[in-house]
Design a protein around this motif. Structure first.
Motif, PDB file in Angstrom:
ATOM      1  N   ARG A 225       0.826  -1.135  -0.017  1.00  0.00           N
ATOM      2  CA  ARG A 225       0.056  -0.128   0.234  1.00  0.00           C
ATOM      3  C   ARG A 225       0.857   1.243   0.078  1.00  0.00           C
ATOM      4  N   VAL A 226       2.092   1.003  -0.585  1.00  0.00           N
ATOM      5  CA  VAL A 226       2.784   2.285  -0.843  1.00  0.00           C
ATOM      6  C   VAL A 226       2.259   3.258  -1.846  1.00  0.00           C
ATOM      7  N   VAL A 227       1.538   2.667  -2.806  1.00  0.00           N
ATOM      8  CA  VAL A 227       0.751   3.428  -3.892  1.00  0.00           C
ATOM      9  C   VAL A 227      -0.621   2.941  -4.065  1.00  0.00           C
ATOM     10  N   ASP A 228      -1.479   3.574  -4.639  1.00  0.00           N
ATOM     11  CA  ASP A 228      -2.880   3.074  -4.750  1.00  0.00           C
ATOM     12  C   ASP A 228      -2.836   2.859  -6.197  1.00  0.00           C
ATOM     13  N   VAL A 229      -3.936   1.623  -6.788  1.00  0.00           N
ATOM     14  CA  VAL A 229      -3.789   1.211  -8.096  1.00  0.00           C
ATOM     15  C   VAL A 229      -4.463   2.476  -8.964  1.00  0.00           C
TER      16      VAL A 229
ATOM     17  N   ARG B  73      -5.640  -7.714 -11.437  1.00  0.00           N
ATOM     18  CA  ARG B  73      -5.653  -8.664 -10.244  1.00  0.00           C
ATOM     19  C   ARG B  73      -5.062  -8.259  -8.905  1.00  0.00           C
ATOM     20  N   ALA B  74      -4.855  -6.824  -8.987  1.00  0.00           N
ATOM     21  CA  ALA B  74      -4.080  -6.320  -7.932  1.00  0.00           C
ATOM     22  C   ALA B  74      -4.994  -6.468  -6.446  1.00  0.00           C
ATOM     23  N   LYS B  75      -4.225  -6.642  -5.613  1.00  0.00           N
ATOM     24  CA  LYS B  75      -4.971  -6.486  -4.275  1.00  0.00           C
ATOM     25  C   LYS B  75      -4.276  -5.564  -3.371  1.00  0.00           C
TER      26      LYS B  75
END
Length: 431
Positions: free
Chosen positions: A33-37, A68-70
């Motif tokens: 969660r360093v960045v948001d998708v 498919r990111a979580k």
């Protein structure tokens, strides 16, 4: 989110990983969660999200990773400030795998209109001349009738654009997907008008077989036949007649197709119309087609008309030597007409004219069905006046269309149809 992204030092690193297809790093940064998708690239004025950047670059594995990111997948409907989305890039680049991947997410909106170009993904795929992507979008629910800019009028339909690009496969896809085959542009032109104007022979025949209205006219009364004759295209004239065009019906401005062909010196088209049995009768106060052909010095038509009806040579103006101005100073032409008027026609010639005229419309086809010897059939069909060489499928020349619709075309719009009456130079008299 944007103000938060400005101070996020990891954002630049994240988009660098996207551009270099570093899927492992992308997964780790999203997982931590360093960045948001859904973060946008602040170095790009259009502010694209990662999935848009990856789609523009055609990075299939990156797109898969982002989808498919979580803890949450990328939004396939995210768009830039200019309204561009990932699916638009798939259509533009003819990337079938990318298109399949994006539409596999049932939430993908395939009927959105790109704000900058006014194209839906399907329309963009058509411009890219990519039938596989177009088919994938149609199967995903793309509307086959949405025009450029999404308007109902004023622009070419997807079918018309496919005709311009000479893509029969896409035309077939759209027709079989129940597109509005009779839909018109703001000027009232149908796909049939365009197929003839752009000389798309296969597509024209396909549209006619698919039931497009052969007699449809534009707002100004221009029919497909008008265009075919103006382009001096006897192949298209014959094709339209074979599919039921009303060849004796006058245009909106009271001119018949035969009259148009004679006046603009489209001899092969006029001969084709006569060969297929168009009416040679005119209103009482009008001069005959024979006089009109003489006045325009269209001698091939003159000769054919005299063989179809020798009585033309007995018209009052010939017997009284009241010559049209166009041949007044042409003694060779006057001598030919006078000699032809004195000639004694054989019974065989008269019988041929009577048989042909009695058969009427579609004479070439009907004569073939008669129980007669082949040699006699050929004689009855007047094939010495109408040659098969007339019907060569000549392609559209660059001079006529400087934008001959390549796969990648710098023009945003195809040139409009310019339908006007123009005549050739006078042909020389030949006996």
């Amino acid at each position: 989110m944007s103000s938060k992204a400005v101070v996020n030092p990891a954002l630049g690193e994240f988009f660098t990983a996207v551009r270099f297809s570093n899927c492992k790093k992308i997964k780790k940064m999203l997982k931590d969660r360093v960045v948001d998708v859904e973060d946008v690239d602040l170095s790009d004025s259009c502010r694209p999200t990662a999935i848009i950047v990856a789609s523009e670059l055609g990075l299939l594995e990156v797109v898969k990773t982002l989808m498919r990111a979580k803890p949450k997948p990328a939004d396939v409907n995210a768009e830039t400030r200019k309204g561009r989305r990932a699916i638009w890039w798939a259509a533009k680049s003819s990337n079938l795998e990318l298109a399949q991947l994006l539409v596999s997410e049932k939430k993908c909106e395939v009927n959105y209109v790109d704000k900058e170009t006014g194209c839906t993904p399907l329309y963009r795929a058509i411009i890219s001349n990519c039938a596989p992507v177009a088919r994938e979008l149609v199967h995903a629910g793309a509307d086959v009738n949405i025009r450029r800019l999404g308007f109902d009028i004023g622009a070419e339909t997807p079918l018309i654009k496919s005709v311009q690009l000479n893509n029969l496969e896409i035309c077939d896809l759209l027709v079989n997907s129940m597109c509005k085959i009779h839909a018109k542009t703001e000027e009232g032109l149908t796909a049939l008008h365009f197929s003839i104007a752009y000389r798309r022979y296969e597509i024209c025949e396909y549209l006619l077989k698919s039931g497009i209205k052969v007699n449809a006219c534009s707002n100004h009364g221009v029919t497909a036949m008008t265009v075919a004759i103006e382009q001096h295209n006897p192949y298209m004239v014959r094709l339209l007649v074979q599919f039921g065009y009303k060849l004796n019906k006058p245009y909106k401005w009271s001119e018949t197709p035969l009259e148009q062909a004679i006046k603009i010196h489209s001899q092969e088209c006029a001969l084709t119309l006569l060969h297929w049995g168009c009416s040679r009768k005119r209103k009482r106060k009008q001069t005959s087609y024979f006089y009109l052909a003489v006045n325009e010095k269209q001698w091939s038509i003159v000769r054919f008309l005299t063989h179809l009806n020798p009585m033309y040579l007995q018209e009052t103006w010939i017997r009284a030597a009241k010559w049209p101005v166009s041949i007044y100073h042409r003694p060779d032409a006057r001598e030919y007409l006078l000699n032809a008027a004195k000639e004694v026609w054989t019974l065989k010639q008269y019988c041929r004219a009577v048989v042909f005229n009695t058969i009427g419309k579609y004479a070439p086809v009907k004569i073939d069905k008669l129980p007669l010897p082949p040699v006699l059939k050929e004689y009855l069909k007047f094939n010495e006046f109408v040659k098969e060489d007339f019907y060569i499928q000549e392609p559209l020349e660059k001079v006529e269309c400087p934008f001959d619709c390549p796969t990648i075309c710098p023009q945003r719009n195809c040139p409009e149809l310019d339908i006007s009456i123009s005549s050739d130079t006078d042909s020389e008299f030949e006996i």
